[in-house]
Structure formats: C-alpha cells, structure tokens
Design a protein around this motif. Structure first.
Motif, PDB file in Angstrom:
ATOM      1  N   ARG A 174       0.813  -1.229   0.000  1.00 36.34           N
ATOM      2  CA  ARG A 174       0.000   0.000   0.000  1.00 36.34           C
ATOM      3  C   ARG A 174       0.843   1.275   0.000  1.00 36.34           C
ATOM      4  N   ARG A 175       2.095   1.172   0.389  1.00 38.76           N
ATOM      5  CA  ARG A 175       2.956   2.359   0.446  1.00 38.76           C
ATOM      6  C   ARG A 175       3.992   2.347  -0.673  1.00 38.76           C
ATOM      7  N   ALA A 176       3.868   1.371  -1.601  1.00 37.57           N
ATOM      8  CA  ALA A 176       4.908   1.192  -2.626  1.00 37.57           C
ATOM      9  C   ALA A 176       4.765   2.212  -3.744  1.00 37.57           C
ATOM     10  N   LEU A 275       1.119  -5.611  17.621  1.00 38.12           N
ATOM     11  CA  LEU A 275       1.199  -4.256  18.183  1.00 38.12           C
ATOM     12  C   LEU A 275       1.517  -3.305  17.036  1.00 38.12           C
ATOM     13  N   ASP A 276       0.792  -2.201  16.937  1.00 35.56           N
ATOM     14  CA  ASP A 276       1.000  -1.305  15.791  1.00 35.56           C
ATOM     15  C   ASP A 276       1.164   0.152  16.210  1.00 35.56           C
ATOM     16  N   SER A 277       1.277   0.415  17.504  1.00 36.40           N
ATOM     17  CA  SER A 277       1.506   1.801  17.933  1.00 36.40           C
ATOM     18  C   SER A 277       2.036   1.795  19.362  1.00 36.40           C
ATOM     19  N   ASN A 305       4.845  -0.679  12.503  1.00 30.70           N
ATOM     20  CA  ASN A 305       4.722   0.771  12.655  1.00 30.70           C
ATOM     21  C   ASN A 305       6.025   1.423  12.221  1.00 30.70           C
ATOM     22  N   ASP A 306       6.147   1.578  10.932  1.00 29.65           N
ATOM     23  CA  ASP A 306       7.297   2.306  10.388  1.00 29.65           C
ATOM     24  C   ASP A 306       8.640   1.730  10.826  1.00 29.65           C
ATOM     25  N   LEU A 307       8.724   0.421  10.857  1.00 29.02           N
ATOM     26  CA  LEU A 307       9.965  -0.200  11.342  1.00 29.02           C
ATOM     27  C   LEU A 307      11.049  -0.197  10.267  1.00 29.02           C
ATOM     28  N   VAL A 327       7.175  -5.200   8.314  1.00 27.72           N
ATOM     29  CA  VAL A 327       7.892  -4.024   7.809  1.00 27.72           C
ATOM     30  C   VAL A 327       7.340  -3.641   6.436  1.00 27.72           C
ATOM     31  N   GLY A 328       6.876  -2.405   6.328  1.00 25.31           N
ATOM     32  CA  GLY A 328       6.268  -1.967   5.076  1.00 25.31           C
ATOM     33  C   GLY A 328       7.027  -0.869   4.393  1.00 25.31           C
ATOM     34  N   THR A 329       6.567   0.377   4.648  1.00 23.55           N
ATOM     35  CA  THR A 329       7.058   1.562   3.944  1.00 23.55           C
ATOM     36  C   THR A 329       8.576   1.614   3.808  1.00 23.55           C
ATOM     37  N   GLN A 330       9.255   1.459   4.918  1.00 27.68           N
ATOM     38  CA  GLN A 330      10.701   1.672   4.917  1.00 27.68           C
ATOM     39  C   GLN A 330      11.434   0.644   4.061  1.00 27.68           C
TER      40      GLN A 330
HETATM   41  O1  LIG Z   1       4.214   0.909   9.027  1.00 25.70           O
HETATM   42  P1  LIG Z   1       4.686   0.172   7.834  1.00 25.70           P
HETATM   43  O2  LIG Z   1       6.075  -0.356   8.014  1.00 25.70           O
HETATM   44  O3  LIG Z   1       4.515   0.945   6.567  1.00 25.70           O
HETATM   45  O4  LIG Z   1       3.792  -1.172   7.696  1.00 25.70           O
HETATM   46  C1  LIG Z   1       2.565  -1.226   7.100  1.00 25.70           C
HETATM   47  C2  LIG Z   1       1.523  -0.510   7.901  1.00 25.70           C
HETATM   48  O5  LIG Z   1       0.314  -0.648   7.206  1.00 25.70           O
HETATM   49  C3  LIG Z   1      -0.712  -0.836   8.138  1.00 25.70           C
HETATM   50  O6  LIG Z   1      -1.177   0.386   8.616  1.00 25.70           O
HETATM   51  P2  LIG Z   1      -2.500   1.072   8.117  1.00 25.70           P
HETATM   52  O7  LIG Z   1      -2.745   2.202   9.043  1.00 25.70           O
HETATM   53  O8  LIG Z   1      -2.422   1.387   6.646  1.00 25.70           O
HETATM   54  O9  LIG Z   1      -3.639  -0.054   8.264  1.00 25.70           O
HETATM   55  P3  LIG Z   1      -4.109  -0.864   9.568  1.00 25.70           P
HETATM   56  O10 LIG Z   1      -5.462  -0.408   9.877  1.00 25.70           O
HETATM   57  O11 LIG Z   1      -4.043  -2.294   9.176  1.00 25.70           O
HETATM   58  O12 LIG Z   1      -3.138  -0.549  10.649  1.00 25.70           O
HETATM   59  C4  LIG Z   1      -0.043  -1.635   9.235  1.00 25.70           C
HETATM   60  O13 LIG Z   1      -0.737  -1.519  10.431  1.00 25.70           O
HETATM   61  C5  LIG Z   1       1.326  -1.082   9.303  1.00 25.70           C
HETATM   62  O14 LIG Z   1       1.450  -0.102  10.271  1.00 25.70           O
END
Ligand SMILES: O=P(O)(O)OC[C@H]1O[C@H](OP(=O)(O)OP(=O)(O)O)[C@H](O)[C@@H]1O
Ligand SMILES: Nc1ncnc2c1ncn2[C@@H]1O[C@H](COP(=O)(O)OP(=O)(O)OP(=O)(O)O)[C@@H](O)[C@H]1O
Ligand SMILES: O=C(O)c1cccnc1
Length: 496
Positions: A174-176, A275-277, A305-307, A327-330
């Motif tokens: 989604r961030r690509a 865990l995402d935050s 979370n932006d790892l 790990v996504g965006t980074q």
């Molecule tokens: O942080 P990244 O390394 O880029 O990893 C991908 C991110 O995509 C999702 O967030 P998003 O808020 O888009 O959707 P969610 O509701 O599933 O958290 C997921 O929770 C991650 O935080």
C-alpha cells in the motif's frame, strides 16, 4: 511452496521500456555502420546503499526474462515510426525500423548470481556483443537491477537487525511506488531475507509465502474487541493474529487472551497478537509477560509501525519481546535512499580493423567516479575458512601474473599482495552466449538462501550499520597501471 515460473513476466515484449536516447543512438550507430562493432559494457554502482558496507545483487532473473522477450512489436514500430523531430520529419526512417524488427539478440551476458554480496565498482553484469544491441539493453537492465539490488540490500539489513530466527513479514504494497514497484519490492524483500509478504500477487507470481493479520477496520466493524477477535478466530481458528492496539493495547492483550482461552477449549491455539503503535519495547515486554502468565507462551508477538533496521536494533537493545517484524514503507521504498546509483558504462570496443580491443574510459573530476576499462571479471579471494577476504577486478583480455597485487583505486598506496595458493571464485557467471541462455536460473528461494549465506560470511565489521569497515576491493596491478595511463592520456593538460 512452488515457485511460479518466471518466464513470460515481460511477455509480450516490453522493448519500449527504454530512454529515447538509446534508440536515437541505435539509429546513429546503424547509420554509421557501427551497429555490429563488438562492445563491452559493465553495470555497476559506485557506493553501497544506506551508507552500508555491502549490497546484495538482485534482479538478474527479471533481466533475463526481459532480454528473452525483447522484440519490437508492430505496435512498437508503428509508434516509433510516428515520432517526429522538431522540424516535423520522421525521427526514425522505415529501413531502420525494419532493422529493429528483424534484429536477433546475439549478446553474451555474464552476471553475478542473485544473492551474491557485491561492493562498489564491481560489475554486477557484463554485456558483450554488437554495439547497437548492447546499448539498447542499458535502461531496462539498470531499472531492474538498481531497484532489486536496493531493496534486497535493505531487506538484508533488516534481517541483520532482526537476527536469524525472528520472522520478517513484508507489508509494504500500500505504500509502494505503484503496482510494479510493490511487486518488485516484494520479490527483492524476500530475496534479501524476508520470510513472507502480504502481497498476494507477489505470492502468486513468485511463489513467496503470503502471510498477514487483520486491520483496525476489522475491530472497528464489531461492537467490541472480544467479538471481533472471536469472529476472526471462527474464520481462521489456527491462523489468527489479533491486532490489539485499536483502543488500549494492554487491555486489547487481555481481550485476546480471553478469546484465546475459548479457542484452546475448542482445540485451537492463538497464533499471535500484533502491536501497531505506542512504545513497542514496553508494550511487547508487558504483553509477553501477560501472555506467558496466562499460559500462552507460544503465542507470537508481531510488531509493525514504520519499522526499519535501526529501530529494530534499538527495540532489541531495549529488551523488546517481539519475534515477528511487519515491515512496510521503509522496506519497499528503501526509504532513506531513493535509488541505487547503478550505471552502465562502455569499457571496451573492438578495433575497426578487428585487430584487438580499444579499452574505453569515462573520466571524472573524482577518481572514484572514473570508469574502469577492460573486459572485467571479479575474483573473490577466500581465507582459510572460506570467507571473503578481498575482491580483485581484472581485465580478462590480458594475462594475469602469478604474483597478484591488488591496488585500492582510491588510494594507490594501499596494496594487498595475494599468495598464489589463495582460494578464490569468479563472481561473474555466463548467462547468455551468442544470445542463447546458457544458465539455468535458481529459484527465488535458492537465491534467498545464497544471500543469507553470503551476508553471514561477511565480517561483522563490514555488516554493521554505523561506519562499516570497507571491504577491500582492488584493481589488479596491471589493470590499475593501464587505467592510470589511460587517464593521463585522455585528460587534457592545461598549463597553469
Ligand atoms: O508501518 P509500515 O512499516 O509501513 O507497515 C505497514 C503498515 O500498514 C498498516 O497500517 P494502516 O494504518 O495502513 O492499516 P491498519 O489499519 O491495518 O493498521 C499496518 O498496520 C502497518 O502499520
Ligand atoms: N521503544 C521504542 N523506541 C524507539 N522507537 C519506538 C519505540 N516504540 C515505537 N517506536 C517507533 O516510534 C515511532 C512513532 O510511534 P508512535 O506509536 O508513538 O506514533 P504513531 O505512529 O504516530 O502512533 P499512532 O499509530 O498511534 O498514530 C514509530 O516508528 C514506532 O515504530
Ligand atoms: O497483514 C497485516 O497485518 C498487514 C498487511 C498489510 C499492511 N499492514 C499489515
């Protein structure tokens, strides 16, 4: 998991994935009768990405697929025929377009296998063949190898930080940078050390394991976390990872345990929580303690979370109890370095009378940016434990002396003599001969395994993130001296 066949990814041909200047030069070469003059190009980068000490070569299989499908279609040629110069005349005459239509690929290509550790100035690929054809490959080869190598290297660094046993899940689609950026990044992320991707198309196309959890929307779609988790467990009783941070993370963990107990009563185990935050070190330690105390010692803790590699290293130092890293965006955008600066430089041209080679050089104000002439090979010398000790670039068109001396091209006072009995391997392997593929490509999983072996075999001082040690890459003395002579010959001397 079976790897889907790669062949056909770029079929029908994507011959127009190129810069216009490749085609204008091709036309010019053809007009001058230079199209078949034998030429040698090298594809290499100058500095390892991310201020790191190494890169992981990647992209060869994609390059092979593109080359094997390279053909100008009727539509391609009609488009090229429609292009006009500034005075309105056709940019390319019909005879040249007919030449392109009938052109058969006849180059030799040698390349480092995907997963090989590579350093600055080392050719990842060498193309030898008719000047026009070898020139036409430049842009696509760079596009494919630069991005794949960049993301594979980022993944290797994330693997370095996570350690050998933690799981790394790539969540970046989604961030690509568009669909193709996402697809390519998923491939390279797996090759460089990831374990799985959330990108389903990458799973189908490349045979990468697909994995995932659920989003916040799932929790928000129910009246309570317990209802949301229970419903998910009903759908995937043995593969549930609950996202626990929608409202209050530690309360979410307690709700997850509540549902996990019900699952266990029915013979199923909660696979994990995510865990995402918040403070991932603190929250993961607390979550681990609560899960363990409740008897869920095998339930994994996923964090996202932006790892990236530095954050993962820090979290580990803080005693985080995370065993799966999403790990996504980074990763997929190689966030802190937008591109690998790989280049494709002409290094040798057959003399017009066919009496041998002219070796060519591109000068630069900085010696480090001056290209290396010759028909190069990279020899990796190994120590008594089979680990990489130093790399030597040499010109295969010249005989090698028995007593080899490597010279640091950036500082000619740094020299490394090599004992004649030192073990080595040659890094560039034949891939095409006279346009025919001569190499059976490894599977993506095999390339991934090679990458892990190669990175592990590097000294930790080269692998570290902060001010890594420079791995010795030298020019063979004869090549160094030849290059220096060529620089002096080509550089204009202006009196002060
Ligand atoms: O942080 P990244 O390394 O880029 O990893 C991908 C991110 O995509 C999702 O967030 P998003 O808020 O888009 O959707 P969610 O509701 O599933 O958290 C997921 O929770 C991650 O935080
Ligand atoms: N213990 C930690 N040490 C260093 N960085 C951390 C730690 N815990 C989390 N981080 C990182 O800090 C950054 C900010 O996280 P935080 O959850 O505070 O903000 P956020 O992403 O804006 O949160 P939210 O998703 O709730 O809006 C993220 O990249 C996260 O991975
Ligand atoms: O499956 C997941 O948890 C996931 C997938 C994509 C992006 N973020 C998370």
């Amino acid at each position: 998991m079976n790897a889907a066949p790669l062949s056909g990814l770029y079929a029908p041909s994507l011959a127009l994935v190129t810069d216009l200047y490749q085609l204008t030069m091709a036309y010019g070469y053809w007009q001058q009768g230079l199209q078949d003059r034998e030429a040698v190009f090298h594809l290499y980068f100058r500095k390892a990405p991310f201020q790191g000490g190494y890169a992981v070569a990647a992209g060869l299989a994609l390059a092979v697929d593109w080359v094997e499908n390279l053909q100008f279609s009727d539509d391609d040629l009609a488009y090229l025929g429609s292009l006009r110069g500034s005075k309105g005349g056709a940019m390319f005459p019909p005879e040249f377009l007919r030449y392109l239509r009938e052109m058969k690929f006849t180059c030799d290509i040698d390349a480092m296998p995907e997963g090989t550790v590579v350093f600055g100035n080392e050719p990842i690929m060498r193309v030898r063949g008719p000047l026009l054809q070898a020139q036409l490959l430049e842009t696509a080869l760079l596009t494919l190898i630069n991005f794949q190598t960049l993301v594979a290297t980022k993944a290797a660094r994330i693997r370095e930080a996570a350690g050998p046993t933690d799981q790394i899940l790539e969540f970046g689609l989604r961030r690509a940078q568009g669909f193709d950026g996402g697809l390519g990044a998923s491939r390279a992320a797996y090759l460089g050390g990831g374990d799985a991707t959330s990108n389903v198309l990458a799973g189908q196309r490349y045979g990468i394991p697909v994995r995932g959890t659920h989003a916040h929307s799932w929790v928000m779609a129910f009246e309570s976390e317990v209802q949301a988790f229970s419903a998910y467990a009903q759908a995937f009783p043995d593969d549930s990872v609950f996202l626990v941070d929608t409202y209050d993370t530690l309360e979410g963990v307690r709700q997850a345990i509540h549902v996990a107990r019900d699952m266990r009563a029915k013979g199923h185990e909660l696979a994990g929580i995510r865990l995402d935050s918040g403070d991932l070190a603190y929250l993961s330690r607390e979550a681990r303690a609560v899960l363990d105390e409740a008897g869920f010692t095998e339930t994994r803790i996923v964090a996202s979370n932006d790892l990236e590699e530095n954050l993962i290293t820090s979290l580990k130092q803080q005693g985080a109890r995370i065993d799966t890293w999403g790990v996504g965006t980074q990763l997929v955008t190689a966030y802190n370095q937008a591109a690998l600066g790989g280049v494709y430089k002409l290094a040798a041209l057959r003399k017009a009378d066919d009496s041998g080679w002219d070796f060519t050089i591109k000068l630069s104000e900085q010696v480090a940016k001056t290209s290396i002439p010759g028909i190069l090979q990279v020899r990796r010398f190994l120590n008594e434990h089979g680990k990489a000790r130093a790399d030597m670039l040499y010109n295969t068109a010249e005989d090698l002396p028995i007593h080899l001396i490597l010279i640091d091209p950036a500082d000619s006072t740094r020299r490394l003599p090599i004992r004649p009995e030192t073990q080595y391997r040659e890094l560039l392997e034949p891939v095409f001969r006279r346009g025919q593929r001569v190499l059976d490509l490894p599977t993506l999983a095999e390339s991934r395994a090679l990458a892990q072996r190669e990175v592990q075999a590097l000294d930790p001082s080269v692998r570290r993130f902060l001010n890594p040690h420079t791995f010795p890459v030298g020019l063979e003395m004869g090549l160094y001296e030849y290059r220096t002579r060529l620089i002096l010959e080509k550089r204009p001397v202006r009196p002060a």
